[in-house]
Design a protein around this motif. Structure first.
Motif, PDB file in Angstrom:
ATOM      1  N   SER A  98      96.898  40.393-172.050  1.00  0.00           N
ATOM      2  CA  SER A  98      97.560  41.588-171.191  1.00  0.00           C
ATOM      3  C   SER A  98      96.938  41.070-169.255  1.00  0.00           C
ATOM      4  N   ARG A 245     106.679  43.752-166.148  1.00  0.00           N
ATOM      5  CA  ARG A 245     105.666  43.909-167.452  1.00  0.00           C
ATOM      6  C   ARG A 245     104.728  45.033-167.435  1.00  0.00           C
ATOM      7  N   ASP A 247     105.112  48.143-166.001  1.00  0.00           N
ATOM      8  CA  ASP A 247     105.922  48.695-166.392  1.00  0.00           C
ATOM      9  C   ASP A 247     106.333  50.063-164.959  1.00  0.00           C
ATOM     10  N   ASP A 295     116.853  47.771-170.243  1.00  0.00           N
ATOM     11  CA  ASP A 295     115.986  48.694-169.866  1.00  0.00           C
ATOM     12  C   ASP A 295     116.843  49.709-168.738  1.00  0.00           C
ATOM     13  N   SER A 334     111.856  52.896-175.478  1.00  0.00           N
ATOM     14  CA  SER A 334     110.771  52.387-176.536  1.00  0.00           C
ATOM     15  C   SER A 334     111.224  50.804-176.691  1.00  0.00           C
ATOM     16  N   GLY A 335     112.076  50.725-177.490  1.00  0.00           N
ATOM     17  CA  GLY A 335     113.057  49.241-178.138  1.00  0.00           C
ATOM     18  C   GLY A 335     112.859  48.380-177.294  1.00  0.00           C
ATOM     19  N   SER A 336     113.777  49.267-175.931  1.00  0.00           N
ATOM     20  CA  SER A 336     114.220  48.330-174.815  1.00  0.00           C
ATOM     21  C   SER A 336     112.954  47.551-174.207  1.00  0.00           C
ATOM     22  N   ARG A 337     111.756  48.027-174.213  1.00  0.00           N
ATOM     23  CA  ARG A 337     111.064  47.431-173.643  1.00  0.00           C
ATOM     24  C   ARG A 337     109.833  46.411-174.554  1.00  0.00           C
ATOM     25  N   ARG A 338     109.981  46.363-175.084  1.00  0.00           N
ATOM     26  CA  ARG A 338     109.034  45.532-176.497  1.00  0.00           C
ATOM     27  C   ARG A 338     110.355  44.157-176.327  1.00  0.00           C
ATOM     28  N   ARG A 339     111.418  44.251-176.346  1.00  0.00           N
ATOM     29  CA  ARG A 339     112.583  43.409-176.328  1.00  0.00           C
ATOM     30  C   ARG A 339     112.422  42.673-174.885  1.00  0.00           C
ATOM     31  N   ILE A 341     109.729  42.730-172.877  1.00  0.00           N
ATOM     32  CA  ILE A 341     108.926  41.469-172.228  1.00  0.00           C
ATOM     33  C   ILE A 341     108.992  40.850-173.704  1.00  0.00           C
ATOM     34  N   ALA A 342     108.920  40.523-174.551  1.00  0.00           N
ATOM     35  CA  ALA A 342     109.616  39.176-175.682  1.00  0.00           C
ATOM     36  C   ALA A 342     110.615  38.537-175.021  1.00  0.00           C
TER      37      ALA A 342
END
Length: 508
Positions: A98, A245, A247, A295, A334-339, A341-342
């Protein structure tokens, strides 16, 4: 799991803090009803950085600390003078993921090593008001620093630290400072304990003292001005990475703007910087802006639809529209956020940061870079303005519909590019460029509102289809669609007069 705390504190030093002097009397500070002795805490902190101290150079501190009430890993990010965000993670042997992500734009692939160990005896007092509420924590810290890498020095000092209570009034710190100054204390000459430790334990050099870094000079040539703008965007991208990161509100938008500004500068000033070198980097910036846009576009759509629903009279609300909007927004974000960060954790992004550093360190300057900015830069800005003009005329010539929507969107993108080119030019060209920035910003807002209506209408159609499939009343979606059509029509109607005004003002 990491927690964030906004830290507002000041540090003081001076004879009144040394030896056995102890803390000055603070009961006379306005608003303080009593001073509570909280005892002495023994703190042991190891600070980590790269061998070349990239975190310290950016005023970031990363430590693992035991003792006290908040043992664990702490990352401190500067916000403004006296203000930092402290990200806390539980105590563990290894740096938590984190926190490691939050320093990645600085550290890159370098190793984090133990740099300095600080052991402090902290004598703590709480300043409270007449209701017993905490106003500030004041501590006298007796510190011993030990260099763990990059040297073997040690140092000892005493300082006083005043930290404002959560949600406290920063003006209270001025009252405490007035009392401390009367006691013979002054603001610390070091921004942090780590900064002082690094200075005090640095290896001693023989012979002449090393030269201080040369101050940045004012830009003179066209190349100087363009590079100053490029450097500012590179710095913004690196600095905004941790906020994205975490947000932090509007951070994605700000980072996206920085990438667009840099890419626009590469394209607008192709006579200054060699585009055979900058174009590949520009493509990578376009890729990053696109990833950020997933995002950001979702934020814009959600905000606009939420506000549109709030503006509707109750008798026009049919079915669970708000619930469906929340579900739709959460699923997409939620999906765009994970993408996202990746993407920020990926090698492609790190390679881009390295390429940006290389452009700043060794810019591919062309012959025109040595030219007079009033000629070279002004010519580039006029060229961009001409492209906007052509696109606006094309949009006005087309009938309302998909073709006009497309032309207005293209004009909006060129208006942004012209605005950024004028921003680069403003330090050299003064008021004419600054006025053009304002004009392009207003045009961008008008065209942006139109484009948002296009995107919102597409989203509304999708929501209406979902509602219909679920057997829900879709009437409200039709109302929302109609209102967005009206907003688009209003923007189209306002464009001719707005453009005429801009053309009349243009002076670059």
């Amino acid at each position: 799991m990491a927690d964030t705390k906004r830290e507002i504190e000041r540090k003081y030093e001076g004879p009144a803090a040394e030896g056995d002097a102890g803390l000055p009397e603070l009961t006379g500070v306005a608003g303080v009803a009593s001073v509570i002795d909280k005892g002495v805490a023994e703190l042991d902190a190891t600070y980590y950085d790269t061998a070349d101290q990239r975190l310290a150079a950016a005023s970031l501190t990363l430590r693992r600390r035991t003792g006290g009430s908040d043992a664990g890993w702490h990352l401190k990010l500067p916000v403004s003078q006296d203000v930092r965000d402290e990200i806390q993670a539980p105590l563990s042997d290894d740096l938590p993921r984190s926190l490691s992500g939050l320093v990645r734009s600085r550290v890159r692939d370098a190793e984090l090593v133990p740099l300095v160990r600080l052991r402090s005896a902290r004598d703590i007092r709480h300043l409270v008001d007449d209701s017993g509420a905490l106003l500030a924590e004041v501590s006298l810290d007796r510190v011993r620093a030990e260099r763990l890498s990059g040297g073997e020095g040690t140092a000892e000092w005493t300082e006083i630290e005043v930290e404002l209570a959560d949600d406290g009034d920063p003006a209270f710190l001025d009252k405490v400072e007035k009392k401390l100054r009367k006691a013979g204390l002054a603001r610390s000459s070091s921004a942090s304990k780590l900064a002082k430790a690094l200075a005090e334990t640095a290896p001693k050099t023989k012979g002449k003292k090393p030269k201080a870094p040369a101050p940045e000079t004012e830009p003179v040539t066209a190349g100087d001005h363009v590079l100053a703008y490029i450097r500012a965007q590179r710095d913004a991208i690196v600095e905004l990475d941790p906020a994205v990161r975490r947000d932090v509100y509007d951070s994605v938008h700000s980072l996206r703007v920085a990438t667009r500004r840099m890419r626009s500068a590469f394209r607008s000033y192709g006579k200054v910087l060699d585009r055979t070198v900058t174009d590949p980097i520009g493509e990578e910036l376009k890729w990053l802006a696109g990833e950020l846009g997933v995002d950001r576009d979702q934020e814009v759509l959600t905000e606009r639809l939420t506000q549109s629903l709030a503006d509707l009279p109750r008798n026009l609300l049919s079915g669970p529209v708000r619930t469906r909007l929340r579900t739709w927004s959460h699923a997409r974000s939620s999906g765009s956020r994970r993408r996202l960060i990746a993407v920020l954790d990926g090698k492609r992004y790190l390679d881009l940061l390295t390429a940006l550093d290389a452009i700043v360190a060794d810019p591919p300057l062309l012959k025109a870079a040595a030219g007079d900015p009033s000629t070279v830069i002004a010519k580039a800005v006029r060229k961009d303005f001409k492209k906007v003009s052509d696109l606006i005329e094309e949009a006005l010539d087309r009938p309302s519909g998909a073709d006009r929507d497309f032309a207005m969107h293209e004009a909006r993108k060129k208006a942004k590019r012209t605005r950024y080119a004028a921003e680069t030019a403003a330090p050299a060209l003064g008021k004419p460029a600054a006025d053009l920035v304002k004009s392009m910003k207003s045009l961008q807002t008008l065209l942006g509102d139109h484009q948002d209506s296009v995107m919102v209408r597409e989203a509304v159609l999708g929501l209406a289809a979902q509602a219909h499939a679920a057997g829900e009343n879709a009437f409200t979606y039709g109302v929302l669609y109609g209102r967005e059509e009206q907003r688009a029509a209003a923007a189209e109607a306002a464009l001719p007069e707005a453009w005429e005004t801009i053309v009349g003002r243009a002076a670059v």
